[in-house]
Design a protein around this motif. Structure first.
Motif, short mmCIF file in Angstrom:
data_model
loop_
_atom_site.label_atom_id
_atom_site.label_comp_id
_atom_site.label_asym_id
_atom_site.label_seq_id
_atom_site.Cartn_x
_atom_site.Cartn_y
_atom_site.Cartn_z
N LYS A 126 0.83 -1.21 0.00
CA LYS A 126 0.00 0.00 0.00
C LYS A 126 0.86 1.25 0.00
CE LYS A 126 -3.54 -2.74 0.32
NZ LYS A 126 -4.37 -3.02 -0.88
N LEU A 127 1.92 1.21 -0.83
CA LEU A 127 2.83 2.34 -0.95
C LEU A 127 3.01 2.68 -2.41
CD1 LEU A 127 5.59 1.17 1.59
CD2 LEU A 127 3.85 2.91 2.01
N ALA A 128 3.69 3.80 -2.66
CA ALA A 128 4.01 4.24 -4.02
C ALA A 128 5.48 4.60 -4.07
CB ALA A 128 3.15 5.43 -4.42
N ALA A 129 6.12 4.28 -5.20
CA ALA A 129 7.56 4.52 -5.32
C ALA A 129 7.86 6.02 -5.39
CB ALA A 129 8.10 3.80 -6.55
N GLN B 118 -3.19 13.55 -1.15
CA GLN B 118 -3.31 12.90 -2.45
C GLN B 118 -3.63 11.42 -2.27
OE1 GLN B 118 0.17 13.20 -4.89
NE2 GLN B 118 -0.83 12.40 -6.74
N PRO B 119 -4.61 10.89 -2.97
CA PRO B 119 -4.97 9.47 -2.80
C PRO B 119 -3.83 8.56 -3.22
CG PRO B 119 -6.71 10.67 -3.92
CD PRO B 119 -5.52 11.58 -3.89
N LEU B 120 -3.77 7.38 -2.58
CA LEU B 120 -2.74 6.41 -2.89
C LEU B 120 -2.86 5.90 -4.33
CD1 LEU B 120 -0.42 4.51 -2.03
CD2 LEU B 120 -2.17 2.92 -1.18
N VAL B 121 -4.10 5.76 -4.81
CA VAL B 121 -4.29 5.26 -6.18
C VAL B 121 -3.67 6.21 -7.19
CG1 VAL B 121 -6.00 4.61 -7.90
CG2 VAL B 121 -6.38 4.05 -5.48
N ASP B 122 -3.84 7.52 -6.98
CA ASP B 122 -3.27 8.49 -7.91
C ASP B 122 -1.74 8.44 -7.88
OD1 ASP B 122 -5.85 9.17 -8.46
OD2 ASP B 122 -5.85 11.01 -7.24
N MET B 123 -1.15 8.26 -6.71
CA MET B 123 0.31 8.18 -6.63
C MET B 123 0.83 6.92 -7.31
SD MET B 123 1.25 9.69 -2.85
CE MET B 123 0.24 8.51 -1.94
N GLN B 124 0.09 5.82 -7.19
CA GLN B 124 0.50 4.60 -7.89
C GLN B 124 0.37 4.74 -9.40
OE1 GLN B 124 -1.79 1.46 -6.13
NE2 GLN B 124 -0.50 1.32 -4.28
N GLN B 125 -0.65 5.51 -9.86
CA GLN B 125 -0.77 5.75 -11.29
C GLN B 125 0.39 6.60 -11.80
OE1 GLN B 125 -3.19 4.31 -13.30
NE2 GLN B 125 -3.60 3.19 -11.40
N GLU B 126 0.89 7.51 -10.95
CA GLU B 126 2.04 8.32 -11.34
C GLU B 126 3.29 7.46 -11.51
OE1 GLU B 126 2.39 11.42 -12.17
OE2 GLU B 126 0.25 11.87 -11.95
N ASP B 127 3.38 6.33 -10.79
CA ASP B 127 4.53 5.43 -10.95
C ASP B 127 4.59 4.89 -12.37
OD1 ASP B 127 5.26 5.83 -8.35
OD2 ASP B 127 4.34 3.99 -7.58
N CYS C 177 13.87 5.70 -2.06
CA CYS C 177 12.50 5.38 -1.64
C CYS C 177 12.24 5.90 -0.23
CB CYS C 177 12.27 3.87 -1.70
SG CYS C 177 12.34 3.17 -3.35
N ALA C 178 10.99 6.15 0.07
CA ALA C 178 10.49 6.59 1.38
C ALA C 178 10.77 8.05 1.66
CB ALA C 178 11.08 5.75 2.51
N ILE C 179 11.54 8.76 0.84
CA ILE C 179 11.87 10.15 1.15
C ILE C 179 10.66 11.05 0.94
CG2 ILE C 179 13.33 12.09 0.47
CD1 ILE C 179 15.53 10.14 -0.15
N LEU C 180 10.00 10.91 -0.20
CA LEU C 180 8.84 11.76 -0.46
C LEU C 180 7.68 11.43 0.48
CD1 LEU C 180 8.81 11.99 -4.36
CD2 LEU C 180 9.54 13.72 -2.70
N ASP C 181 7.59 10.22 0.96
CA ASP C 181 6.54 9.89 1.92
C ASP C 181 6.73 10.63 3.23
OD1 ASP C 181 5.56 8.24 0.02
OD2 ASP C 181 5.96 6.36 1.07
#
Length: 650
Positions: A394-397, A430-439, A418-422
């Motif tokens: 449940k994370l995004a790169a 911002q929803p998690l789904v949108d961040m995963q789409q940005e990946d 990884c983990a820096i922007l989080d």
């Protein structure tokens, strides 16, 4: 005083011992007749008989006088001495001895009589085949007697119950515990004692893949050791890991990470992470001595301390294409407010921007050739593998950029940063789904920028022109172009289904197989190199032991300790292995001889060798087994005064 049997005159004439006068010389056949068939002195005074028929008749008469019907032997009383020896009446009246060997041929009365004619000559049976499952007799043992229908030496039905439970150590001096545990099995089955087979001293077994384009003088070292290009690369990585800066002014971070070495320099935005200046260092930990990658965000003040705890989810990710996150903390050791992230360190790694783009300012050189399509597919598959592990947590790169993806080995990429922007955007809505789409979009931009040699296309702020896609389509296949367009496309408002990582993985199934096959070949090469270096540790320990014994100036107040007893033989063995010369006196640098001799010594085999001193005045013939015991005794003698800690590690 005893008197002589011969007079002085007779002693002077005597040329040989006198023969007993058992027969006259006239009855003795002349030897010239036996050898040459005639005697040239027959008519010139030869005293021997020259008639062969007469000699044969005399021999027959002598044989008749010596037969089983001769009277029993009765010894007379001895005349010499004062004591008279007498025999009992029972001995004198004993029945004369009649040998049974004088019976006629075929007369074998009595079961115990030895008859050579009745013995059948042994004729070995040549086996017609080597079928292990044959039901006939094998080595003189029938299947019924062995308890199995197979060869008794290959019957494994009862072996598990009789084999020793203790593990067999082929290099141990004492194997009595193993022989006692499995003695019943070895004695009853094969008659041998443990171990079941002799130790193979030459344990260097080069396995494939083989390299054929080698000159003859290179083949022997190649079979035993790593290739020089691999050795050079590993040495460079080890040197980079231990590199330090002399008179460095960099501080010790958090009283824990020291010996900082910068890994990057300011380059046109490549050292920026978000809106903050980023610095990357190599640092060594005081806790465990390991080397880590330290990323510092300069001049950052956290408003919420809870944001640092967001990296706990990243710590659970263990993936081969993701640089692992160790910890995150704030620090004022750089004389400002800094946020520090600790990642695993991969020496001599470089970003894809450094590898594919010439980032040096003012450089006139540009890339002339396009990147092979197989490499781009490999990048997509590896980053897809990383995204699958990240999205499952449940994370995004959020860091798929040419300046953040590092190349750690040949075509091996990992997501760094990884983990820096989080942590920075902890309060973002911002929803998690949108961040995963940005990946997915970032991955498409990365592949397009590498394929068209345009670094700016990787930036999210840059609009992708249609000409870039056309140029990409002219260079690469339609399948790759369509996959990049799918990654760059955003779902329309009418579409409810979002792109997911499983859909991407299914579309890359054939290329995943290619990547898997490549990884298997790489593993085979690594195993082959490992087999070459497997036994080098044994030889290194043995050479170090010999080095502590040979030519030692003094030990236990004895200046000649290394020149006496067993130490002198080990010195001669050192010359036998390392100091051989040819007929011209030139050194013989035979690597195979050195490795084979040291392996035999470490295994302690029964082969004997000839050891000679340099002046050839002292010669020893000893076995490797005896030399191994000498090494153990001498080294234990050196280690004894210092306790057990002195020999630790050998």
């Amino acid at each position: 005083m005893a008197t002589s049997r011969f007079t002085p005159a007779e002693r002077g004439r005597q040329m040989a011992s006198p023969r007993p006068k058992t027969r006259d010389s006239k009855d003795t056949l002349c030897r010239n007749i036996l050898i040459y068939g005639k005697c040239r002195y027959e008519n010139q005074g030869c005293a021997f008989n020259h008639d062969q028929n007469k000699a044969d008749s005399f021999e027959n008469s002598m044989k008749k006088s010596l037969n089983v019907d001769s009277p029993a032997f009765t010894p007379a009383q001895l005349q010499s001495g004062t004591k008279k020896f007498t025999f009992s009446s029972q001995t004198v009246n004993a029945t004369p001895f009649t040998p049974k060997g004088g019976a006629q041929d075929g007369d074998v009365s009595g079961g115990g009589v030895f008859n050579p004619a009745a013995i059948r000559e042994f004729t070995p049976q040549v086996p017609q085949n080597y079928d292990l499952h044959a039901t006939g007799t094998t080595n003189g043992v029938t299947p019924e007697a062995s308890g199995s229908v197979h060869d008794p030496f290959f019957a494994m039905s009862s072996m598990a119950q009789t084999l020793p439970a203790a593990q067999y150590n082929p290099y141990a001096e004492d194997q009595n515990h193993l022989a006692a545990a499995g003695g019943s099995y070895y004695t009853s089955q094969t008659g041998y004692t443990a171990p079941m087979q002799p130790l193979q001293y030459h344990l260097y077994a080069p396995t494939g893949p083989y390299k054929q384009d080698l000159t003859p003088y290179q083949r022997q070292p190649h079979d035993f050791f790593l290739r020089e290009d691999i050795r050079e690369e590993l040495h460079k990585k080890a040197d980079a890991t231990r590199q330090v800066l002399p008179n460095s002014q960099l501080p010790t971070v958090s009283n824990h990470y020291h010996s900082l070495v910068p890994l990057d320099t300011p380059r046109s935005g490549a050292n920026f992470f978000g809106n903050y200046v980023s610095w990357v260092y190599k640092a060594t930990s005081k806790k465990n001595g390991h080397t880590y990658c330290l990323r510092r965000l300069q001049g950052l003040r956290l408003n919420n301390v809870e944001s640092v705890r967001g990296i706990q989810s990243w710590k659970r990710i263990s993936n081969g294409n993701v640089v692992s996150v160790i910890e995150c903390f704030t620090s004022r050791d750089f004389s400002d407010n800094s946020l520090v992230f600790i990642h695993n360190y991969h020496p001599l790694s470089k970003t894809l921007a450094e590898h594919h783009f010439n980032t040096a300012q003012g450089s006139r050189y540009t890339r002339q050739f396009s990147v092979p399509e197989s490499i781009l597919w490999s990048y997509i598959c590896q980053i897809c593998n990383a995204l699958k592990a990240i999205h499952a947590e449940k994370l995004a790169a959020r860091c798929i950029d040419a300046s953040k993806v590092i190349l750690t080995d040949k075509n091996r990429v990992r997501l760094g940063g990884c983990a820096i922007l989080d942590v920075l955007d902890y309060e973002s809505t911002q929803p998690l789904v949108d961040m995963q789409q940005e990946d997915f979009i970032q991955l498409g931009r990365l592949i397009l920028s590498i394929g068209t040699n345009t670094p700016a296309l990787g930036s999210p702020q840059t609009v992708i022109p249609q000409s870039a896609l056309e140029q990409f389509g002219r260079t690469y296949s339609v399948e790759l172009r369509e996959r990049v367009i799918w990654l760059l496309s955003r779902p329309s408002p009418q579409e409810t289904a979002q792109k997911n990582i499983l859909e991407l993985a299914c579309g890359l199934s054939s290329h995943f197989v290619d990547c898997f096959d490549t990884s298997l070949h790489a593993q085979d090469e690594v195993n082959s190199n490992l087999m070459r270096e497997l036994e080098n540790g044994r030889i290194a320990r043995l050479v170090m032991k010999l080095g502590t014994i040979n030519e030692r100036p003094e030990f236990d107040n004895d200046p000649s300790w290394s020149e006496n007893g067993e130490r002198y033989q080990l010195k001669l063995f050192r010359d036998y292995v390392f100091h051989q010369v040819d007929s011209s006196g030139h050194p013989v640098l035979d690597l195979g001889h050195m490795i084979s001799s040291l392996n035999k010594l470490d295994a302690g085999i029964d082969e004997r060798i000839h050891l000679a001193s340099r002046d050839n005045q002292t010669v020893f013939v000893v076995s490797y087994k005896e030399l191994k015991k000498m090494v153990a005794n001498c080294f234990n003698e050196l280690a004894k005064p210092h306790g057990k800690q002195a020999s630790r590690g050998f």
